[in-house]
Design an enzyme around this catalytic site. Structure first.
Site, PDB file in Angstrom:
ATOM      1  N   LYS A  10       0.730  -1.183   0.003  1.00  0.00           N
ATOM      2  CA  LYS A  10       0.047   0.060   0.029  1.00  0.00           C
ATOM      3  C   LYS A  10       0.910   1.219   0.063  1.00  0.00           C
ATOM      4  O   LYS A  10       2.134   1.180   0.087  1.00  0.00           O
ATOM      5  CB  LYS A  10      -0.960  -0.100   1.223  1.00  0.00           C
ATOM      6  CG  LYS A  10      -2.039  -1.325   1.288  1.00  0.00           C
ATOM      7  CD  LYS A  10      -2.997  -1.270   2.073  1.00  0.00           C
ATOM      8  CE  LYS A  10      -3.686  -2.477   2.356  1.00  0.00           C
ATOM      9  NZ  LYS A  10      -4.568  -2.441   3.355  1.00  0.00           N
ATOM     10  N   TYR A  50     -11.853  -4.087  -3.741  1.00  0.00           N
ATOM     11  CA  TYR A  50     -12.490  -4.177  -2.630  1.00  0.00           C
ATOM     12  C   TYR A  50     -13.972  -4.343  -2.796  1.00  0.00           C
ATOM     13  O   TYR A  50     -14.762  -3.934  -1.568  1.00  0.00           O
ATOM     14  CB  TYR A  50     -12.130  -2.723  -1.498  1.00  0.00           C
ATOM     15  CG  TYR A  50     -10.684  -3.014  -0.925  1.00  0.00           C
ATOM     16  CD1 TYR A  50     -10.356  -4.296  -0.165  1.00  0.00           C
ATOM     17  CD2 TYR A  50      -9.868  -1.926  -1.039  1.00  0.00           C
ATOM     18  CE1 TYR A  50      -9.189  -4.311   0.369  1.00  0.00           C
ATOM     19  CE2 TYR A  50      -8.595  -2.052  -0.474  1.00  0.00           C
ATOM     20  CZ  TYR A  50      -8.191  -3.211   0.132  1.00  0.00           C
ATOM     21  OH  TYR A  50      -6.816  -3.369   0.812  1.00  0.00           O
ATOM     22  N   PHE A  58     -15.685   1.499   6.173  1.00  0.00           N
ATOM     23  CA  PHE A  58     -14.553   1.887   5.738  1.00  0.00           C
ATOM     24  C   PHE A  58     -14.133   1.854   4.345  1.00  0.00           C
ATOM     25  O   PHE A  58     -12.974   2.141   3.945  1.00  0.00           O
ATOM     26  CB  PHE A  58     -13.394   1.119   6.700  1.00  0.00           C
ATOM     27  CG  PHE A  58     -13.499  -0.240   6.294  1.00  0.00           C
ATOM     28  CD1 PHE A  58     -12.942  -0.834   5.014  1.00  0.00           C
ATOM     29  CD2 PHE A  58     -14.089  -1.294   7.127  1.00  0.00           C
ATOM     30  CE1 PHE A  58     -12.937  -2.376   4.971  1.00  0.00           C
ATOM     31  CE2 PHE A  58     -14.182  -2.611   6.864  1.00  0.00           C
ATOM     32  CZ  PHE A  58     -13.808  -3.132   5.777  1.00  0.00           C
ATOM     33  N   ARG A  86      -0.866 -14.745   3.655  1.00  0.00           N
ATOM     34  CA  ARG A  86      -1.755 -14.303   4.679  1.00  0.00           C
ATOM     35  C   ARG A  86      -1.039 -14.272   6.169  1.00  0.00           C
ATOM     36  O   ARG A  86      -1.118 -13.717   6.917  1.00  0.00           O
ATOM     37  CB  ARG A  86      -2.991 -14.964   4.528  1.00  0.00           C
ATOM     38  CG  ARG A  86      -3.953 -14.997   3.824  1.00  0.00           C
ATOM     39  CD  ARG A  86      -4.625 -13.402   3.651  1.00  0.00           C
ATOM     40  NE  ARG A  86      -5.671 -13.240   4.631  1.00  0.00           N
ATOM     41  CZ  ARG A  86      -6.357 -12.146   4.756  1.00  0.00           C
ATOM     42  NH1 ARG A  86      -6.040 -11.054   3.726  1.00  0.00           N
ATOM     43  NH2 ARG A  86      -7.429 -11.808   5.572  1.00  0.00           N
ATOM     44  N   THR A  92      -5.227  -8.069  10.569  1.00  0.00           N
ATOM     45  CA  THR A  92      -5.565  -6.773   9.723  1.00  0.00           C
ATOM     46  C   THR A  92      -5.153  -5.335  10.534  1.00  0.00           C
ATOM     47  O   THR A  92      -4.740  -4.604   9.866  1.00  0.00           O
ATOM     48  CB  THR A  92      -7.237  -6.872   9.418  1.00  0.00           C
ATOM     49  OG1 THR A  92      -7.476  -7.876   8.785  1.00  0.00           O
ATOM     50  CG2 THR A  92      -7.650  -5.473   8.638  1.00  0.00           C
ATOM     51  N   ARG A 103       2.962  -6.760   9.213  1.00  0.00           N
ATOM     52  CA  ARG A 103       2.183  -5.741  10.019  1.00  0.00           C
ATOM     53  C   ARG A 103       2.706  -5.759  11.379  1.00  0.00           C
ATOM     54  O   ARG A 103       2.520  -4.544  11.761  1.00  0.00           O
ATOM     55  CB  ARG A 103       0.700  -5.999   9.919  1.00  0.00           C
ATOM     56  CG  ARG A 103       0.221  -5.878   8.453  1.00  0.00           C
ATOM     57  CD  ARG A 103      -1.309  -6.552   8.343  1.00  0.00           C
ATOM     58  NE  ARG A 103      -2.138  -6.178   7.151  1.00  0.00           N
ATOM     59  CZ  ARG A 103      -3.090  -6.827   6.945  1.00  0.00           C
ATOM     60  NH1 ARG A 103      -3.756  -7.917   7.467  1.00  0.00           N
ATOM     61  NH2 ARG A 103      -3.817  -6.241   5.454  1.00  0.00           N
ATOM     62  N   ASN A 113      -1.677  -0.321   7.169  1.00  0.00           N
ATOM     63  CA  ASN A 113      -1.431  -1.696   7.364  1.00  0.00           C
ATOM     64  C   ASN A 113      -0.515  -2.439   6.304  1.00  0.00           C
ATOM     65  O   ASN A 113      -0.492  -3.590   6.498  1.00  0.00           O
ATOM     66  CB  ASN A 113      -2.681  -2.551   8.028  1.00  0.00           C
ATOM     67  CG  ASN A 113      -3.667  -2.813   6.751  1.00  0.00           C
ATOM     68  OD1 ASN A 113      -3.424  -2.206   5.686  1.00  0.00           O
ATOM     69  ND2 ASN A 113      -4.508  -3.368   7.154  1.00  0.00           N
ATOM     70  N   HIS A 116      -1.721  -5.892   1.271  1.00  0.00           N
ATOM     71  CA  HIS A 116      -2.896  -6.594   0.997  1.00  0.00           C
ATOM     72  C   HIS A 116      -2.623  -7.987   0.680  1.00  0.00           C
ATOM     73  O   HIS A 116      -1.421  -8.107  -0.195  1.00  0.00           O
ATOM     74  CB  HIS A 116      -3.808  -5.987  -0.010  1.00  0.00           C
ATOM     75  CG  HIS A 116      -4.630  -7.059  -0.439  1.00  0.00           C
ATOM     76  ND1 HIS A 116      -6.023  -7.159  -0.183  1.00  0.00           N
ATOM     77  CD2 HIS A 116      -4.747  -7.979  -1.430  1.00  0.00           C
ATOM     78  CE1 HIS A 116      -6.681  -8.190  -0.452  1.00  0.00           C
ATOM     79  NE2 HIS A 116      -5.923  -8.479  -1.806  1.00  0.00           N
ATOM     80  N   GLU A 127      -8.446 -11.365  -8.255  1.00  0.00           N
ATOM     81  CA  GLU A 127      -7.474 -10.303  -8.111  1.00  0.00           C
ATOM     82  C   GLU A 127      -6.437  -9.974  -8.951  1.00  0.00           C
ATOM     83  O   GLU A 127      -5.934  -9.078  -9.447  1.00  0.00           O
ATOM     84  CB  GLU A 127      -7.003 -10.169  -6.448  1.00  0.00           C
ATOM     85  CG  GLU A 127      -8.342  -9.905  -5.582  1.00  0.00           C
ATOM     86  CD  GLU A 127      -7.686 -10.127  -4.227  1.00  0.00           C
ATOM     87  OE1 GLU A 127      -6.648 -10.408  -3.932  1.00  0.00           O
ATOM     88  OE2 GLU A 127      -8.580  -9.916  -3.103  1.00  0.00           O
TER      89      GLU A 127
HETATM   90  O1  CDP Z   1      -6.422  -6.556   4.611  1.00  0.00           O
HETATM   91  P1  CDP Z   1      -7.217  -7.670   5.160  1.00  0.00           P
HETATM   92  O2  CDP Z   1      -7.898  -8.738   4.259  1.00  0.00           O
HETATM   93  O3  CDP Z   1      -6.680  -8.280   6.332  1.00  0.00           O
HETATM   94  O4  CDP Z   1      -8.424  -7.264   5.800  1.00  0.00           O
HETATM   95  P2  CDP Z   1      -9.901  -6.699   5.190  1.00  0.00           P
HETATM   96  O5  CDP Z   1     -11.093  -7.089   6.381  1.00  0.00           O
HETATM   97  O6  CDP Z   1     -10.316  -7.667   4.086  1.00  0.00           O
HETATM   98  O7  CDP Z   1     -10.115  -5.178   5.068  1.00  0.00           O
HETATM   99  C1  CDP Z   1      -9.574  -4.931   3.895  1.00  0.00           C
HETATM  100  C2  CDP Z   1      -8.691  -3.402   4.212  1.00  0.00           C
HETATM  101  O8  CDP Z   1      -9.754  -2.303   4.637  1.00  0.00           O
HETATM  102  C3  CDP Z   1      -7.783  -3.695   5.549  1.00  0.00           C
HETATM  103  O9  CDP Z   1      -6.629  -4.290   5.161  1.00  0.00           O
HETATM  104  C4  CDP Z   1      -7.656  -2.201   6.203  1.00  0.00           C
HETATM  105  O10 CDP Z   1      -6.889  -1.517   5.128  1.00  0.00           O
HETATM  106  C5  CDP Z   1      -9.257  -1.661   5.884  1.00  0.00           C
HETATM  107  N1  CDP Z   1     -10.033  -1.876   6.857  1.00  0.00           N
HETATM  108  C6  CDP Z   1     -10.191  -0.590   7.888  1.00  0.00           C
HETATM  109  O11 CDP Z   1      -9.372   0.439   7.463  1.00  0.00           O
HETATM  110  N2  CDP Z   1     -10.756  -0.756   8.902  1.00  0.00           N
HETATM  111  C7  CDP Z   1     -11.492  -1.743   9.340  1.00  0.00           C
HETATM  112  N3  CDP Z   1     -12.382  -2.068  10.417  1.00  0.00           N
HETATM  113  C8  CDP Z   1     -11.157  -3.002   8.432  1.00  0.00           C
HETATM  114  C9  CDP Z   1     -10.483  -2.969   7.375  1.00  0.00           C
HETATM  115 MG    MG Z   2      -9.273  -8.744   2.772  1.00  0.00          MG
END
Ligand code: CDP
Ligand code: MG
Length: 139
Positions: A10, A50, A58, A86, A92, A103, A113, A116, A127
């Site tokens: 990112k 996304y 968010f 992962r 996350t 992270r 964070n 991705h 993707e």
């Molecule tokens: O990236 P990851 O798959 O771990 O998490 P996700 O649940 O798929 O969410 C995608 C991205 O959205 C996260 O990596 C964060 O950058 C953002 N996010 C956030 O800003 N606030 C949250 N409560 C959850 C996700």
């Molecule tokens: Mg995700």
């Protein structure tokens, strides 16, 4: 079984000169970088990326953030690559991510964070096609 996953570094990670640090972790693990580019993402691609989060609070913020500066997209291949990457990325929210994960070592807040990676093999296929529409060389 060998499989592929999509990772993004990112804008914060690129800004902080962590491209090599992040990518080298995958190489050191024995995974291969089979496609790689640095780009300014366009909003439509990020929103498609996304899409599963479209209704979440968010969504706009995370899409805005991904467009604030250059990112790196890569396809990482190897045995159990989806699960392995992962796990290497960590939780996350970086404050909950185990030290030793990307992270957990380089992040502090959820809105920055660092990375991705695809959540499962189906998401990975989708993707990879989204970020590498030109295709990925087999070898
Ligand atoms: O990236 P990851 O798959 O771990 O998490 P996700 O649940 O798929 O969410 C995608 C991205 O959205 C996260 O990596 C964060 O950058 C953002 N996010 C956030 O800003 N606030 C949250 N409560 C959850 C996700
Ligand atoms: Mg995700």
């Amino acid at each position: 079984m060998s499989e592929s996953t999509l990772i993004l570094i990112k804008p914060g990670g690129v800004q902080r000169n962590l491209i090599g640090t992040v990518l080298s972790r995958f190489e050191q693990r024995g995974l291969r970088i089979v496609a790689l580019k640095r780009l300014l993402a366009d909003r439509a691609t990020v929103e498609a990326h996304y899409d599963e989060h479209r209704e979440r609070a968010f969504f706009q913020d995370v899409c805005d953030y991904l467009c604030t500066g250059p990112i790196v997209a890569a396809v990482i291949t190897g045995d159990n690559a989806v699960k392995a990457v992962r796990a290497m990325m960590g939780a996350t929210n970086p404050i909950e991510a185990t030290p030793g994960t990307i992270r957990g070592d380089f992040g502090l807040t959820i809105d920055d964070n660092l990375t991705h990676s695809s959540s499962d093999p189906e998401a990975a296929l989708r993707e990879i096609a989204l970020w590498f529409p030109e295709g990925v060389a087999e070898r």
